[in-house]
Design a protein around this motif. Structure first.
Motif, PDB file in Angstrom:
ATOM      1  N   ASP A  30       0.829  -1.199   0.000  1.00 21.23           N
ATOM      2  CA  ASP A  30       0.000   0.000   0.000  1.00 21.23           C
ATOM      3  C   ASP A  30       0.866   1.252   0.000  1.00 21.23           C
ATOM      4  O   ASP A  30       0.600   2.200  -0.733  1.00 21.23           O
ATOM      5  CB  ASP A  30      -0.944   0.008   1.199  1.00 21.23           C
ATOM      6  CG  ASP A  30      -1.814   1.256   1.230  1.00 21.23           C
ATOM      7  OD1 ASP A  30      -2.384   1.604   0.181  1.00 21.23           O
ATOM      8  OD2 ASP A  30      -1.904   1.901   2.290  1.00 21.23           O
ATOM      9  N   THR A  33       2.599   1.590  -3.512  1.00 22.77           N
ATOM     10  CA  THR A  33       1.656   1.997  -4.564  1.00 22.77           C
ATOM     11  C   THR A  33       1.133   3.410  -4.330  1.00 22.77           C
ATOM     12  O   THR A  33       0.848   4.130  -5.283  1.00 22.77           O
ATOM     13  CB  THR A  33       0.484   1.000  -4.700  1.00 22.77           C
ATOM     14  OG1 THR A  33      -0.208   0.903  -3.452  1.00 22.77           O
ATOM     15  CG2 THR A  33       0.965  -0.360  -5.150  1.00 22.77           C
ATOM     16  N   GLY A  34       1.020   3.813  -3.072  1.00 20.14           N
ATOM     17  CA  GLY A  34       0.604   5.183  -2.766  1.00 20.14           C
ATOM     18  C   GLY A  34       1.638   6.198  -3.224  1.00 20.14           C
ATOM     19  O   GLY A  34       1.291   7.243  -3.796  1.00 20.14           O
ATOM     20  N   ALA A  37       1.490   6.289  -7.016  1.00 20.41           N
ATOM     21  CA  ALA A  37       0.298   7.011  -7.476  1.00 20.41           C
ATOM     22  C   ALA A  37       0.488   8.523  -7.316  1.00 20.41           C
ATOM     23  O   ALA A  37       0.074   9.300  -8.176  1.00 20.41           O
ATOM     24  CB  ALA A  37      -0.938   6.537  -6.712  1.00 20.41           C
ATOM     25  N   LYS A  40       2.717   9.576 -10.159  1.00 18.54           N
ATOM     26  CA  LYS A  40       2.030   9.504 -11.465  1.00 18.54           C
ATOM     27  C   LYS A  40       1.007  10.620 -11.622  1.00 18.54           C
ATOM     28  O   LYS A  40       0.886  11.212 -12.690  1.00 18.54           O
ATOM     29  CB  LYS A  40       1.331   8.159 -11.625  1.00 18.54           C
ATOM     30  CG  LYS A  40       0.444   8.086 -12.849  1.00 18.54           C
ATOM     31  CD  LYS A  40       0.782   6.942 -13.713  1.00 18.54           C
ATOM     32  CE  LYS A  40       0.190   7.102 -15.062  1.00 18.54           C
ATOM     33  NZ  LYS A  40      -0.807   6.507 -15.577  1.00 18.54           N
ATOM     34  N   THR A  41       0.260  10.917 -10.563  1.00 20.46           N
ATOM     35  CA  THR A  41      -0.774  11.960 -10.663  1.00 20.46           C
ATOM     36  C   THR A  41      -0.198  13.358 -10.482  1.00 20.46           C
ATOM     37  O   THR A  41      -0.934  14.333 -10.493  1.00 20.46           O
ATOM     38  CB  THR A  41      -1.882  11.724  -9.626  1.00 20.46           C
ATOM     39  OG1 THR A  41      -1.306  11.753  -8.300  1.00 20.46           O
ATOM     40  CG2 THR A  41      -2.588  10.407  -9.863  1.00 20.46           C
ATOM     41  N   SER A  96      -7.281   0.421  -0.324  1.00 15.81           N
ATOM     42  CA  SER A  96      -6.351   1.499  -0.658  1.00 15.81           C
ATOM     43  C   SER A  96      -5.419   1.088  -1.798  1.00 15.81           C
ATOM     44  O   SER A  96      -5.152   1.884  -2.712  1.00 15.81           O
ATOM     45  CB  SER A  96      -5.540   1.891   0.582  1.00 15.81           C
ATOM     46  OG  SER A  96      -4.602   2.891   0.265  1.00 15.81           O
ATOM     47  N   GLU A  99      -7.344   1.280  -5.008  1.00 14.95           N
ATOM     48  CA  GLU A  99      -7.484   2.674  -5.437  1.00 14.95           C
ATOM     49  C   GLU A  99      -6.185   3.173  -6.058  1.00 14.95           C
ATOM     50  O   GLU A  99      -6.194   3.857  -7.089  1.00 14.95           O
ATOM     51  CB  GLU A  99      -7.863   3.559  -4.253  1.00 14.95           C
ATOM     52  CG  GLU A  99      -9.259   3.349  -3.747  1.00 14.95           C
ATOM     53  CD  GLU A  99      -9.535   4.123  -2.468  1.00 14.95           C
ATOM     54  OE1 GLU A  99      -8.571   4.466  -1.741  1.00 14.95           O
ATOM     55  OE2 GLU A  99     -10.713   4.393  -2.199  1.00 14.95           O
ATOM     56  N   ASN A 100      -5.065   2.841  -5.436  1.00 10.14           N
ATOM     57  CA  ASN A 100      -3.763   3.256  -5.964  1.00 10.14           C
ATOM     58  C   ASN A 100      -3.523   2.650  -7.339  1.00 10.14           C
ATOM     59  O   ASN A 100      -3.002   3.327  -8.234  1.00 10.14           O
ATOM     60  CB  ASN A 100      -2.631   2.852  -5.009  1.00 10.14           C
ATOM     61  CG  ASN A 100      -2.683   3.598  -3.698  1.00 10.14           C
ATOM     62  OD1 ASN A 100      -3.283   4.665  -3.588  1.00 10.14           O
ATOM     63  ND2 ASN A 100      -2.075   3.035  -2.673  1.00 10.14           N
ATOM     64  N   TYR A 101      -3.885   1.385  -7.511  1.00  9.05           N
ATOM     65  CA  TYR A 101      -3.742   0.743  -8.820  1.00  9.05           C
ATOM     66  C   TYR A 101      -4.555   1.488  -9.864  1.00  9.05           C
ATOM     67  O   TYR A 101      -4.104   1.678 -10.987  1.00  9.05           O
ATOM     68  CB  TYR A 101      -4.198  -0.717  -8.756  1.00  9.05           C
ATOM     69  CG  TYR A 101      -3.134  -1.691  -8.306  1.00  9.05           C
ATOM     70  CD1 TYR A 101      -2.126  -1.316  -7.429  1.00  9.05           C
ATOM     71  CD2 TYR A 101      -3.150  -3.000  -8.751  1.00  9.05           C
ATOM     72  CE1 TYR A 101      -1.166  -2.217  -7.010  1.00  9.05           C
ATOM     73  CE2 TYR A 101      -2.189  -3.914  -8.331  1.00  9.05           C
ATOM     74  CZ  TYR A 101      -1.198  -3.512  -7.466  1.00  9.05           C
ATOM     75  OH  TYR A 101      -0.245  -4.395  -7.062  1.00  9.05           O
ATOM     76  N   GLN A 103      -5.344   4.666  -9.842  1.00 13.12           N
ATOM     77  CA  GLN A 103      -4.666   5.932 -10.125  1.00 13.12           C
ATOM     78  C   GLN A 103      -3.430   5.724 -10.991  1.00 13.12           C
ATOM     79  O   GLN A 103      -3.031   6.614 -11.729  1.00 13.12           O
ATOM     80  CB  GLN A 103      -4.279   6.636  -8.825  1.00 13.12           C
ATOM     81  CG  GLN A 103      -5.461   7.190  -8.076  1.00 13.12           C
ATOM     82  CD  GLN A 103      -5.055   7.860  -6.771  1.00 13.12           C
ATOM     83  OE1 GLN A 103      -3.913   7.762  -6.338  1.00 13.12           O
ATOM     84  NE2 GLN A 103      -6.004   8.534  -6.152  1.00 13.12           N
ATOM     85  N   LEU A 104      -2.840   4.542 -10.889  1.00 11.67           N
ATOM     86  CA  LEU A 104      -1.676   4.228 -11.721  1.00 11.67           C
ATOM     87  C   LEU A 104      -2.079   3.839 -13.139  1.00 11.67           C
ATOM     88  O   LEU A 104      -1.230   3.647 -13.999  1.00 11.67           O
ATOM     89  CB  LEU A 104      -0.860   3.090 -11.082  1.00 11.67           C
ATOM     90  CG  LEU A 104      -0.106   3.465  -9.810  1.00 11.67           C
ATOM     91  CD1 LEU A 104       0.433   2.228  -9.110  1.00 11.67           C
ATOM     92  CD2 LEU A 104       1.033   4.430 -10.139  1.00 11.67           C
TER      93      LEU A 104
END
Length: 128
Positions: A30, A33-34, A37, A40-41, A96, A99-101, A103-104
């Motif tokens: 988590d 990936t957070g 993300a 990436k964003t 979570s 969600e991060n996946y 956003q990626l």
């Protein structure tokens, strides 16, 4: 030194079990990936957000420690409270991660996307 650490973990958590190992792996995934993300964003990495994220994760282990102590007080030989707490936190961490996946830009089944939306909506409707 490892014996001392093992003794401390055994006292605090009732030993290091497979469910704690899986939970630790889920927490690490988590966090990673957070961070990815956020990059990436282009929301940027924020040390204050990172600090509080790690603090929340550490506090989860504190609640697990308390849950283990409650199981000892109940004295029934099973770790129902501790297991329930771990599975609750693990479910939140898995949401979570999902969600991060998203956003990626990784593909997610529509059912999972809808389930997360429903869970987030229920959570935002709660009044404290």
């Amino acid at each position: 030194m490892s014996g001392v650490i093992g003794t401390i973990f055994a006292f605090l958590f009732g030993g290091w079990t497979q469910v704690l190992t899986v939970f630790l792996i889920v927490i690490i995934i988590d966090y990673i990936t957070g961070v990815l993300a956020a990059i990436k964003t282009k929301s940027g990495l924020n040390s204050k957000i990172g600090f509080w994220g790690l603090t929340r994760k550490a506090l989860m282990f504190l609640v697990i420690l308390i849950a283990h102590q409650m199981d000892l007080l109940l004295g029934n030989g099973i770790e129902a409270v501790k297991s329930g707490v771990i599975y609750f936190y693990m479910a939140n961490e898995l949401i979570s991660i999902t969600e991060n996946y998203g956003q990626l830009g990784l593909p997610l089944p529509d059912q999972i996307t809808r389930l997360i939306a429903v869970l987030k909506n229920k959570d935002s409707n709660k009044k404290l």
